[in-house]
Design a protein around this motif. Structure first.
Motif, PDB file in Angstrom:
ATOM      1  N   TYR A   1       0.874  -1.159   0.000  1.00  0.00           N
ATOM      2  CA  TYR A   1       0.000   0.000   0.000  1.00  0.00           C
ATOM      3  C   TYR A   1       0.919   1.219   0.000  1.00  0.00           C
TER       4      TYR A   1
ATOM      5  N   GLY B   1       2.493   1.256   3.367  1.00  0.00           N
ATOM      6  CA  GLY B   1       1.632   0.717   4.410  1.00  0.00           C
ATOM      7  C   GLY B   1       2.082  -0.668   4.793  1.00  0.00           C
ATOM      8  N   ALA B   2       2.049  -0.910   6.104  1.00  0.00           N
ATOM      9  CA  ALA B   2       2.576  -2.167   6.620  1.00  0.00           C
ATOM     10  C   ALA B   2       1.582  -3.297   6.460  1.00  0.00           C
TER      11      ALA B   2
ATOM     12  N   PRO C   1       3.115   2.453   9.216  1.00  0.00           N
ATOM     13  CA  PRO C   1       3.716   2.673   7.902  1.00  0.00           C
ATOM     14  C   PRO C   1       5.205   2.980   8.013  1.00  0.00           C
TER      15      PRO C   1
END
Lengths: 114, 113
Positions: A32, A94-95, A102
Motif C-alpha cells: 500500500y 503501508g505495513a 507505515p
C-alpha cells in the motif's frame, strides 16, 4: 522488513516546469503506497494513495503517481509546478503482516524557482 | 470538520523540566502516533497506541512518555531525561488497517531555553 528510499534530498525546478519525485520501496507483496506533502511548519497532508487496480493514481493539487511493480517504484509527478508546491514530500509504504505502522521515506525537499 | 489538534504550537523547556504536548483527535481513529522530526532526518516514531490504555515504544522512545486514557487523546511528555529535545513533534492518527492513511496535526515546535 519493508523500506522506502527517496533518492533525492533536494529537487529544484522552475515554475511551470514538470516534476518527478522518485520513490523506491522494498517489500515482498503488493504494497500500500502513499505520498504526503508537508508545507513548512505544518503537518503532513495526504496527496494520493495506491492499493490495487489502475497503476496510475490521481491525487489532489494536480499530482499523480505511477506504480511500477517491475521497478519497485511509485514516482510522483506533476506536469506544471506552481510556486506554492514548494514543500517537503514523503513517500510511505503501508505495513502488512500484523503491523499497521507505515514506513516513511526520508523526504524530498522541492524548491521552486520563479 | 474532523481532524487532529496539537497544542501548543510553540513550547519552550527549561533544563530539568518535563513538558507535555497535547494531541486530540475527533476522527474516531483507534491508532495514534507521535513522531519526532529533525532537519534532514524524516519522521522518527516515538510511541504509538492502538487502543485505550495500551501503547508501544517506537524507534526513539527514550526520554519520552505517553498515556492513552481516552480514545481521543494521546499526550506526549518530554522528560528531563531527553537531553536533546529541540525538534518538531507531530501527532498522527489512523485506522488499524495498513491501507488506511495517517492524518496529521500541525505539529509542536519544542525548544530549550
Amino acid at each position: 522488513a519493508q523500506s522506502v528510499t527517496q533518492p533525492d534530498i533536494h529537487i529544484t525546478v522552475s515554475e511551470g516546469a514538470s516534476l518527478e519525485l522518485r520513490c523506491n520501496y522494498s517489500y515482498g507483496a503488493t504494497p500500500y503506497l502513499f505520498w504526503y506533502v508537508q508545507s513548512p511548519g505544518q503537518g503532513l497532508q495526504l496527496l494520493l494513495k495506491y492499493f490495487s487496480g489502475d497503476t496510475l493514481v490521481q491525487g489532489i493539487k494536480g499530482f499523480e503517481a505511477e506504480f511500477k511493480r517491475s521497478q519497485s517504484s511509485f514516482n510522483l509527478r506533476k506536469p506544471s509546478v506552481h510556486w506554492s508546491d514548494a514543500a517537503e514530500y514523503f513517500c510511505a509504504v503501508g505495513a502488512t503482516g500484523g503491523s499497521y505502522i507505515p514506513t516513511f521515506g526520508r523526504g524530498t525537499s522541492l524548491i521552486v524557482h520563479p | 470538520d474532523g481532524g487532529i489538534t496539537q497544542s501548543p504550537k510553540y513550547l519552550f523547556r527549561k533544563e530539568g523540566q518535563n513538558v507535555t504536548l497535547s494531541c486530540e483527535q475527533n476522527l474516531n481513529h483507534d491508532a495514534m502516533y507521535w513522531y519526532r522530526q529533525d532537519p534532514g532526518q524524516g519522521l522518527r516514531l516515538i510511541y504509538y497506541s492502538q487502543i485505550v490504555n495500551d501503547f508501544q515504544k517506537g524507534d526513539i522512545a527514550e526520554g519520552y512518555s505517553v498515556s492513552r486514557e481516552k480514545k481521543e487523546s494521546f499526550p506526549l511528555t518530554v522528560t528531563s531525561a531527553q537531553k536533546n529535545p529541540t525538534a518538531f513533534y507531530l501527532c498522527a492518527s489512523s485506522g488499524t488497517q495498513p491501507n488506511q492513511p495517517q492524518h496529521f496535526g500541525d505539529g509542536t515546535r519544542l525548544s530549550i531555553l
